[in-house]
Design an enzyme around this catalytic site. Structure first.
Site, PDB file in Angstrom:
ATOM      1  N   HIS A  81       0.805  -1.225   0.000  1.00  0.00           N
ATOM      2  CA  HIS A  81       0.000   0.000   0.000  1.00  0.00           C
ATOM      3  C   HIS A  81       0.834   1.270   0.000  1.00  0.00           C
ATOM      4  CE1 HIS A  81      -1.882  -3.324   2.242  1.00  0.00           C
ATOM      5  NE2 HIS A  81      -2.878  -3.056   1.440  1.00  0.00           N
ATOM      6  N   GLU A 133      -3.095   3.298   2.340  1.00  0.00           N
ATOM      7  CA  GLU A 133      -2.543   3.904   1.109  1.00  0.00           C
ATOM      8  C   GLU A 133      -2.656   5.434   1.165  1.00  0.00           C
ATOM      9  OE1 GLU A 133      -4.010   2.408  -2.729  1.00  0.00           O
ATOM     10  OE2 GLU A 133      -3.577   4.372  -3.574  1.00  0.00           O
TER      11      GLU A 133
END
Ligand code: SF4
Length: 322
Positions: A81, A133
């Site tokens: 991520h 993320e």
């Protein structure tokens, strides 16, 4: 007693994407090359089955670098991520050997955000607050450089410092349709806003959502094999519901299926988020086969040809010239 009949329509493409495949390979190859333990910062991908499997092979999962003994020479892997810039900086300061499993398509968004910042633009990040993320992308730049916009209402309310010096980037795993509405709002309000050269929502997210849109109107229920923390899996449920299948739901493992939700279902769609291995799809289909007389057909093609390079430290040595 005869089992009821059930037609299962398998969406394709589904399941693992190139970024997830690469991240898992990085941990496995690091374990082979350097031995256990290999430390992994955050769940390498959002799937408990995958994480538990790697843990059994010797991976040790931590949330922050300060959970890793300072004396270790073991490698530390950053998850698919992506991480804020402060994380590799801290690893370097501690002389840690790290391997970055950030998906190259997430890195592309980081590069875009850095470029806009260097060119003096204020940046809007379209994404979900708290997602790892989003934390990684916002952490590429100093506080205040990036404003998170989650909804059309946020886009309507946003006041930039200078509308002529504005850009947007997005999380890679969003709903294509929801994002389109937010982008249109921003573009209407700020016609000069700079956009990504190429869509930030990744090919895997887009392809899996399109496959679900094709199948959802034609089935009584839809299962998305995936974890609640997996953004792209949760989006697939929403996409299926909006495309005409209100009985769409996430299923993490076959043992967690709520059978009461499938009463009266004769046609079932099945897909899997980008972090869910195919073995979990097989497990779900087998569970249905125990209760129903099933027939399985595929909708679409599984073929995706994208493959990402491994970090240099883990690449196989080139064969000697003949
Ligand atoms: S879902 Fe997309 S961005 Fe995320 S790891 Fe897979 S390919 Fe990369």
């Amino acid at each position: 007693m005869a089992k009821p009949k059930l037609d299962i329509v398998l969406c394709a493409p589904r399941g693992f994407c190139a970024g997830v495949d690469r991240a898992i390979q990085i941990v496995e190859l690091a374990l082979e090359k350097y031995g256990a333990p290999v430390y992994v910062r955050h769940a390498i991908v959002h799937n408990k089955y995958v994480v538990d499997g790697l843990r059994r092979k010797g991976a040790v999962f931590v949330e922050e670098l300060d959970e890793i003994p300072e004396s270790t020479t073991a490698p530390v892997v950053f998850s698919a991520h992506g991480v804020p810039k402060a994380v590799p900086a801290e690893a370097k300061a501690k002389n840690m050997f790290f391997l970055d499993a950030t998906c190259p398509l997430v890195s592309k968004v980081h590069i875009e955000a850095n470029r806009h910042f260097a060119e003096g633009r204020e940046i809007v990040l379209i994404g979900h607050a708290g997602h790892v993320e989003v934390i990684g992308t916002m952490g590429q730049l100093p506080p205040g450089a990036v404003t998170l916009v989650q909804t059309v209402a946020d886009a309507e309310a946003f006041t930039p410092r200078d509308p002529a010096q504005l850009a947007f980037v997005t999380q890679t795993t969003l709903s294509v349709d929801d994002t389109h509405e937010i982008v249109e709002t921003l573009r209407r309000r700020f016609p000069a806003i700079a956009m990504p050269h190429k869509e930030d929502i990744c090919y895997a997210t887009t392809n899996r959502q399109e496959a679900v849109k094709r199948v959802a109107p034609d089935v009584d229920a839809m299962i998305v094999v995936g974890a609640p923390e997996s953004s792209n899996s949760v989006r697939l449920v929403e996409v299926a519901q909006r495309a005409g299948c209100p009985r769409a739901m996430l299923v993490e493992r076959a043992s967690l299926i709520d059978w009461s939700k499938f009463e009266g279902v004769s046609r079932l769609g099945v897909t899997a988020g980008a972090s869910a291995p195919e073995t979990l799809v097989d497990e779900v289909i087998e569970a249905f086969a125990e209760r129903y007389e099933i027939s399985v057909t595929a909708s679409g093609q599984q073929r995706e040809t994208i493959v990402f390079n491994l970090p240099r430290d883990l690449r196989a040595p080139a064969a000697p010239a003949a």
